[in-house]
Motif scaffolding. Structure first.
Motif, PDB file in Angstrom:
ATOM      1  N   THR A 127       0.846  -1.186   0.000  1.00 54.32           N
ATOM      2  CA  THR A 127       0.000   0.000   0.000  1.00 54.32           C
ATOM      3  C   THR A 127       0.887   1.242   0.000  1.00 54.32           C
ATOM      4  N   PRO A 128       0.370   2.366  -0.425  1.00 51.32           N
ATOM      5  CA  PRO A 128       1.168   3.597  -0.406  1.00 51.32           C
ATOM      6  C   PRO A 128       1.674   3.948   0.994  1.00 51.32           C
ATOM      7  N   ASP A 129       0.879   3.657   2.020  1.00 53.87           N
ATOM      8  CA  ASP A 129       1.321   3.942   3.382  1.00 53.87           C
ATOM      9  C   ASP A 129       2.522   3.094   3.774  1.00 53.87           C
TER      10      ASP A 129
ATOM     11  N   ARG B 124       5.541   4.535   1.990  1.00 56.63           N
ATOM     12  CA  ARG B 124       5.931   5.792   2.624  1.00 56.63           C
ATOM     13  C   ARG B 124       6.671   5.533   3.936  1.00 56.63           C
ATOM     14  N   SER B 125       6.191   4.589   4.736  1.00 59.23           N
ATOM     15  CA  SER B 125       6.853   4.297   6.014  1.00 59.23           C
ATOM     16  C   SER B 125       8.234   3.688   5.782  1.00 59.23           C
ATOM     17  N   ARG B 126       8.361   2.830   4.763  1.00 57.29           N
ATOM     18  CA  ARG B 126       9.683   2.250   4.455  1.00 57.29           C
ATOM     19  C   ARG B 126      10.673   3.328   4.014  1.00 57.29           C
ATOM     20  N   LEU B 127      10.198   4.241   3.182  1.00 55.32           N
ATOM     21  CA  LEU B 127      11.085   5.315   2.723  1.00 55.32           C
ATOM     22  C   LEU B 127      11.529   6.188   3.897  1.00 55.32           C
TER      23      LEU B 127
END
Length: 75
Positions: free
Chosen positions: A33-35, A38-41
């Motif tokens: 998922t985009p979330d 985003r959290s990995r980045l």
């Protein structure tokens, strides 16, 4: 003639196998998922921010300043 047939079949098998690998990788990539992405980045960025700079910028560019005049003189 038989050699060419074997090479052709081997080529087709290679194309099919590489297509299957690409399709599997694409499915895995799209499963996030985009979330999650985003959290990995943000985690990666935080990990990189914790690593200290190996040398100040002045020390890293000192050698370049000495080499530049020599390179220009050679031309």
């Amino acid at each position: 003639m038989r050699l060419w047939k074997l090479l052709g079949l081997a080529g087709l098998a290679g194309v099919a196998a590489s297509g299957a690998v690409l399709a599997r990788n694409e499915r895995q990539r799209r499963a996030h998922t985009p979330d999650e992405i985003r959290s990995r980045l943000r985690q990666r960025h935080a990990a990189l921010a914790e690593v200290p700079d190996p040398a100040p910028a002045e020390e890293r560019t000192a050698g370049r300043r000495r080499r530049l005049p020599r390179l220009l003189r050679r031309r």
